[in-house]
Write a protein that holds these residues in place. Structure first.
Motif, PDB file in Angstrom:
ATOM      1  N   GLU A 107       0.863  -1.192   0.000  1.00 50.28           N
ATOM      2  CA  GLU A 107       0.000   0.000   0.000  1.00 50.28           C
ATOM      3  C   GLU A 107       0.900   1.243   0.000  1.00 50.28           C
ATOM      4  O   GLU A 107       1.848   1.327   0.770  1.00 50.28           O
ATOM      5  CB  GLU A 107      -0.908  -0.023   1.241  1.00 50.28           C
ATOM      6  CG  GLU A 107      -1.577   1.294   1.586  1.00 50.28           C
ATOM      7  CD  GLU A 107      -2.406   1.890   0.459  1.00 50.28           C
ATOM      8  OE1 GLU A 107      -3.202   1.168  -0.162  1.00 50.28           O
ATOM      9  OE2 GLU A 107      -2.231   3.103   0.187  1.00 50.28           O
TER      10      GLU A 107
ATOM     11  N   PHE B  95     -23.523   4.366   1.980  1.00 48.10           N
ATOM     12  CA  PHE B  95     -24.888   4.075   1.541  1.00 48.10           C
ATOM     13  C   PHE B  95     -25.004   2.564   1.360  1.00 48.10           C
ATOM     14  O   PHE B  95     -23.967   1.913   1.170  1.00 48.10           O
ATOM     15  CB  PHE B  95     -25.241   4.821   0.241  1.00 48.10           C
ATOM     16  CG  PHE B  95     -24.362   4.514  -0.956  1.00 48.10           C
ATOM     17  CD1 PHE B  95     -24.424   3.280  -1.619  1.00 48.10           C
ATOM     18  CD2 PHE B  95     -23.458   5.461  -1.435  1.00 48.10           C
ATOM     19  CE1 PHE B  95     -23.615   2.999  -2.713  1.00 48.10           C
ATOM     20  CE2 PHE B  95     -22.647   5.178  -2.529  1.00 48.10           C
ATOM     21  CZ  PHE B  95     -22.721   3.948  -3.164  1.00 48.10           C
TER      22      PHE B  95
ATOM     23  N   LYS C  53     -26.630  10.406  -0.326  1.00 50.42           N
ATOM     24  CA  LYS C  53     -26.114  10.239   1.040  1.00 50.42           C
ATOM     25  C   LYS C  53     -25.830  11.619   1.657  1.00 50.42           C
ATOM     26  O   LYS C  53     -26.147  11.871   2.818  1.00 50.42           O
ATOM     27  CB  LYS C  53     -24.838   9.402   0.931  1.00 50.42           C
ATOM     28  CG  LYS C  53     -24.162   9.054   2.223  1.00 50.42           C
ATOM     29  CD  LYS C  53     -23.038   8.043   2.016  1.00 50.42           C
ATOM     30  CE  LYS C  53     -21.929   8.490   1.109  1.00 50.42           C
ATOM     31  NZ  LYS C  53     -20.667   7.763   1.323  1.00 50.42           N
TER      32      LYS C  53
ATOM     33  N   VAL D  93     -12.082  -0.625  -8.032  1.00 54.42           N
ATOM     34  CA  VAL D  93     -12.255   0.490  -8.962  1.00 54.42           C
ATOM     35  C   VAL D  93     -11.079   0.607  -9.946  1.00 54.42           C
ATOM     36  O   VAL D  93     -11.200   1.288 -10.967  1.00 54.42           O
ATOM     37  CB  VAL D  93     -12.512   1.799  -8.178  1.00 54.42           C
ATOM     38  CG1 VAL D  93     -12.595   2.996  -9.107  1.00 54.42           C
ATOM     39  CG2 VAL D  93     -13.820   1.696  -7.390  1.00 54.42           C
TER      40      VAL D  93
ATOM     41  N   LEU E 276     -17.044   1.308  -9.310  1.00 59.35           N
ATOM     42  CA  LEU E 276     -17.839   0.311  -8.578  1.00 59.35           C
ATOM     43  C   LEU E 276     -18.128   0.837  -7.186  1.00 59.35           C
ATOM     44  O   LEU E 276     -17.341   1.616  -6.643  1.00 59.35           O
ATOM     45  CB  LEU E 276     -17.059  -1.006  -8.424  1.00 59.35           C
ATOM     46  CG  LEU E 276     -16.592  -1.730  -9.696  1.00 59.35           C
ATOM     47  CD1 LEU E 276     -15.702  -2.908  -9.321  1.00 59.35           C
ATOM     48  CD2 LEU E 276     -17.782  -2.219 -10.500  1.00 59.35           C
TER      49      LEU E 276
ATOM     50  N   VAL F  56     -18.760  -0.304  -3.010  1.00 57.35           N
ATOM     51  CA  VAL F  56     -17.930  -1.160  -2.164  1.00 57.35           C
ATOM     52  C   VAL F  56     -18.310  -2.634  -2.328  1.00 57.35           C
ATOM     53  O   VAL F  56     -17.433  -3.497  -2.451  1.00 57.35           O
ATOM     54  CB  VAL F  56     -18.032  -0.708  -0.682  1.00 57.35           C
ATOM     55  CG1 VAL F  56     -17.425  -1.739   0.252  1.00 57.35           C
ATOM     56  CG2 VAL F  56     -17.327   0.627  -0.512  1.00 57.35           C
TER      57      VAL F  56
HETATM   58  C1  FAD Z   1     -18.096  10.652  -3.036  1.00 60.03           C
HETATM   59  C2  FAD Z   1     -18.102   9.155  -3.040  1.00 60.03           C
HETATM   60  C3  FAD Z   1     -18.788   8.491  -2.033  1.00 60.03           C
HETATM   61  C4  FAD Z   1     -18.840   7.096  -2.030  1.00 60.03           C
HETATM   62  N1  FAD Z   1     -19.579   6.498  -1.065  1.00 60.03           N
HETATM   63  C5  FAD Z   1     -19.756   5.156  -1.118  1.00 60.03           C
HETATM   64  C6  FAD Z   1     -20.651   4.511  -0.206  1.00 60.03           C
HETATM   65  O1  FAD Z   1     -21.234   5.161   0.674  1.00 60.03           O
HETATM   66  N2  FAD Z   1     -20.859   3.160  -0.336  1.00 60.03           N
HETATM   67  C7  FAD Z   1     -20.234   2.435  -1.320  1.00 60.03           C
HETATM   68  O2  FAD Z   1     -20.492   1.230  -1.426  1.00 60.03           O
HETATM   69  N3  FAD Z   1     -19.341   3.026  -2.174  1.00 60.03           N
HETATM   70  C8  FAD Z   1     -19.093   4.357  -2.099  1.00 60.03           C
HETATM   71  N4  FAD Z   1     -18.209   4.955  -2.970  1.00 60.03           N
HETATM   72  C9  FAD Z   1     -17.373   4.086  -3.850  1.00 60.03           C
HETATM   73  C10 FAD Z   1     -16.093   3.615  -3.088  1.00 60.03           C
HETATM   74  O3  FAD Z   1     -15.272   4.740  -2.841  1.00 60.03           O
HETATM   75  C11 FAD Z   1     -15.314   2.576  -3.899  1.00 60.03           C
HETATM   76  O4  FAD Z   1     -16.161   1.481  -4.191  1.00 60.03           O
HETATM   77  C12 FAD Z   1     -14.096   2.052  -3.123  1.00 60.03           C
HETATM   78  O5  FAD Z   1     -13.232   3.096  -2.755  1.00 60.03           O
HETATM   79  C13 FAD Z   1     -13.327   1.044  -3.981  1.00 60.03           C
HETATM   80  O6  FAD Z   1     -12.222   0.564  -3.262  1.00 60.03           O
HETATM   81  P1  FAD Z   1     -10.848   0.207  -3.987  1.00 60.03           P
HETATM   82  O7  FAD Z   1     -10.059  -0.592  -3.019  1.00 60.03           O
HETATM   83  O8  FAD Z   1     -11.087  -0.369  -5.331  1.00 60.03           O
HETATM   84  O9  FAD Z   1     -10.133   1.617  -4.251  1.00 60.03           O
HETATM   85  P2  FAD Z   1      -9.508   2.705  -3.230  1.00 60.03           P
HETATM   86  O10 FAD Z   1     -10.411   2.958  -2.114  1.00 60.03           O
HETATM   87  O11 FAD Z   1      -9.117   3.855  -4.105  1.00 60.03           O
HETATM   88  O12 FAD Z   1      -8.194   2.010  -2.686  1.00 60.03           O
HETATM   89  C14 FAD Z   1      -7.049   1.847  -3.516  1.00 60.03           C
HETATM   90  C15 FAD Z   1      -5.806   1.788  -2.646  1.00 60.03           C
HETATM   91  O13 FAD Z   1      -4.661   1.554  -3.486  1.00 60.03           O
HETATM   92  C16 FAD Z   1      -3.592   2.406  -3.070  1.00 60.03           C
HETATM   93  N5  FAD Z   1      -2.726   2.644  -4.238  1.00 60.03           N
HETATM   94  C17 FAD Z   1      -2.997   3.375  -5.341  1.00 60.03           C
HETATM   95  N6  FAD Z   1      -1.971   3.312  -6.208  1.00 60.03           N
HETATM   96  C18 FAD Z   1      -1.029   2.532  -5.608  1.00 60.03           C
HETATM   97  C19 FAD Z   1       0.268   2.093  -6.008  1.00 60.03           C
HETATM   98  N7  FAD Z   1       0.788   2.455  -7.177  1.00 60.03           N
HETATM   99  N8  FAD Z   1       0.968   1.296  -5.179  1.00 60.03           N
HETATM  100  C20 FAD Z   1       0.451   0.929  -3.975  1.00 60.03           C
HETATM  101  N9  FAD Z   1      -0.775   1.321  -3.541  1.00 60.03           N
HETATM  102  C21 FAD Z   1      -1.508   2.102  -4.354  1.00 60.03           C
HETATM  103  C22 FAD Z   1      -4.297   3.675  -2.613  1.00 60.03           C
HETATM  104  O14 FAD Z   1      -3.455   4.416  -1.743  1.00 60.03           O
HETATM  105  C23 FAD Z   1      -5.528   3.092  -1.907  1.00 60.03           C
HETATM  106  O15 FAD Z   1      -5.278   2.798  -0.553  1.00 60.03           O
HETATM  107  C24 FAD Z   1     -18.149   6.347  -3.015  1.00 60.03           C
HETATM  108  C25 FAD Z   1     -17.436   7.018  -4.017  1.00 60.03           C
HETATM  109  C26 FAD Z   1     -17.431   8.405  -4.050  1.00 60.03           C
HETATM  110  C27 FAD Z   1     -16.729   9.116  -5.172  1.00 60.03           C
END
Ligand code: FAD
Length: 426
Positions: A41, A57, A277, A398, A403, A405
């Motif tokens: 990470e 949500f 939300k 994502v 997508l 969560v």
């Molecule tokens: C305003 C907003 C509100 C939202 N609210 C909700 C909600 O209420 N309920 C819901 O279900 N979804 C919600 N979402 C969607 C939710 O944010 C995503 O589904 C979720 O963040 C996806 O998780 P992820 O692990 O794919 O990505 P991320 O949360 O972006 O995690 C990716 C991780 O990878 C790390 N990373 C990136 N690049 C590198 C690299 N090169 N090397 C090492 N580490 C790296 C980052 O630091 C991060 O920790 C919302 C989205 C938005 C925009």
């Protein structure tokens, strides 16, 4: 089977890049199926963007609940090695034998840290608080947030540059402060990779017409999450950032930069639900609040339609079909939205206490280095789900497309199982 596979894989270890909800889920699923996993990470803690949300949500529960269950699984599972502040700097090879270079950035705090906070008391340096998207400042020796995993402080390089290293070291009774930490680079050989690097918010400064840079009372949707959170810059009070007064008349602008050929041509799928939300956050705090949602069309996928209907049934939440043309700052300092109501064909110039821009999600997939193998992306930069049928790199969350969560966790489970098959069925 990959060609030339008879010799078997050089490594059956699975590397997961990105420790958000998708990466953590993928790492756990693969480890619980019996594989050794390295989870890297870039930031100081796991959890990704989700850790910065006030609530989820549709149930409006706290994201910590879901994350904490995963952290307990991590603590109990000796097969996952977690490395924070680390990122990939080079990648080559093929399924069964990927060569990966990793750079670990200095944290200046080692695993002996007990999170006692004495280092924070010792530093005078303040830095922009990354947890609150820079909306406030934090001591340069800080715990990333109250549910951080690992539960360990981090020292910002600014404190070391200010000459505070030895003072911080002296303040730590556990020998956890290391001002000479230079980080390190090292190489790994792994059999398969799950790429779960998630997303970054679209930059509101690109949207000149919405005057983000000209008013503190114009914020983005991710900043709204922090403004509403008890551990945010206003301790959860939704106020006008410019003067601290209650924000009781709030505009939420959908598709701020999304579905727009000049910015993000695609729909980020989640922003409408995020704004619904936010309407709930405002209405919970102020019985007399008015929320106006400006939209092109509301997209609430699958069973989340029920959440949309719930918010819609609130008489103090008004849906206005219109994409505001621009925002000007009024004589009283409040942002004023200008545009046309699409259905009524009426022009408006409406002042608000607070305007929230629902900016979209951009992939943060492969950044900072050029892999020596083909990592396929779509036209917007999201990773193609199974990068090569014969290969061992799989995307999750994502990183593969917008997508929520629960969908991110499903895609992470799928990616983990594909990665397990890639190293076992060699
Ligand atoms: C305003 C907003 C509100 C939202 N609210 C909700 C909600 O209420 N309920 C819901 O279900 N979804 C919600 N979402 C969607 C939710 O944010 C995503 O589904 C979720 O963040 C996806 O998780 P992820 O692990 O794919 O990505 P991320 O949360 O972006 O995690 C990716 C991780 O990878 C790390 N990373 C990136 N690049 C590198 C690299 N090169 N090397 C090492 N580490 C790296 C980052 O630091 C991060 O920790 C919302 C989205 C938005 C925009």
């Amino acid at each position: 089977m990959a060609s030339g596979a008879s010799a078997g894989p050089q490594s059956q270890t699975i590397l997961v890049v990105g420790g958000g909800i998708a990466g953590v889920s993928a790492a756990l699923e693969a480890a619980e199926a019996g594989q050794d996993v390295i989870l890297i990470e870039r930031e100081a803690t796991l959890g990704g963007r989700v850790t910065k949300f006030n609530r989820y949500f549709p149930k409006l529960c706290h994201p910590t609940c879901g994350l904490e269950i995963n952290y307990q699984r991590l603590r109990k599972n000796g097969r996952v090695r977690v490395m924070t502040m680390s990122e990939v700097t080079a990648l080559s090879g093929a399924r069964g034998a990927y060569k990966v270079s990793i750079q670990r950035h200095p944290r200046f705090v080692n695993e002996r840290c007990t999170a006692c906070g004495e280092c924070a008391k010792a530093t005078q340096t303040m830095v922009a608080n990354p947890y609150n998207y820079g909306l406030d400042q934090v001591k340069a020796a800080y715990l990333p947030h109250e549910h951080a995993y690992p539960m360990r402080y981090v020292v910002a390089p600014e404190a070391i540059a200010a000459g505070e290293g030895e003072k911080l070291k002296a303040a730590c009774a556990y020998g956890a402060l290391d001002p000479d930490d230079k980080g390190e680079t090292f190489d790994l050989t792994v059999g398969a990779i799950v790429w779960a690097t998630g997303w970054k918010p679209y930059d509101p400064n690109n949207l000149d017409v919405y005057s983000y840079a000209h008013s503190k009372d114009i914020v983005t949707n991710v900043e709204m999450e922090r403004l509403s959170a008890h551990d945010g810059p206003t301790h959860g009070k939704i106020v006008r950032p410019s003067n601290g007064e209650p924000a009781k008349k709030v505009a939420l602008i959908q598709c701020a930069g999304s579905r727009d050929m000049n910015h993000l041509p695609y729909c980020s799928r989640i922003c409408c639900l995020g704004s619904l939300k936010h309407a709930a956050y405002v209405r919970e705090q102020y019985a007399d609040a008015e929320v106006h949602i400006y939209y092109i069309d509301i997209r609430a996928h699958d069973k989340l339609e029920a959440f949309y209907n719930r918010i819609r049934s609130d008489n103090q939440v008004t849906f206005i079909k219109s994409k505001p043309a621009h925002i000007r700052i009024g004589d009283d300092g409040r942002p004023v939205l200008h545009g046309e109501r699409t259905v009524e064909r009426e022009l408006y110039a409406e002042p608000y206490d607070l305007v929230v821009l629902a900016t979209g999600m951009q992939p943060s997939a492969v950044t900072g280095f050029s892999p020596k193998i083909d990592i396929e992306t779509d036209e917007y930069g999201f990773l193609v789900a199974n990068v090569k049928d014969e290969g061992g790199i799989f995307s999750a969350g994502v990183a593969s497309g917008p997508l929520d969560v629960s969908m991110s966790v499903q895609s992470a489970t799928a990616a983990a199982l594909k990665a397990v098959q890639a190293v076992r069925n060699f």
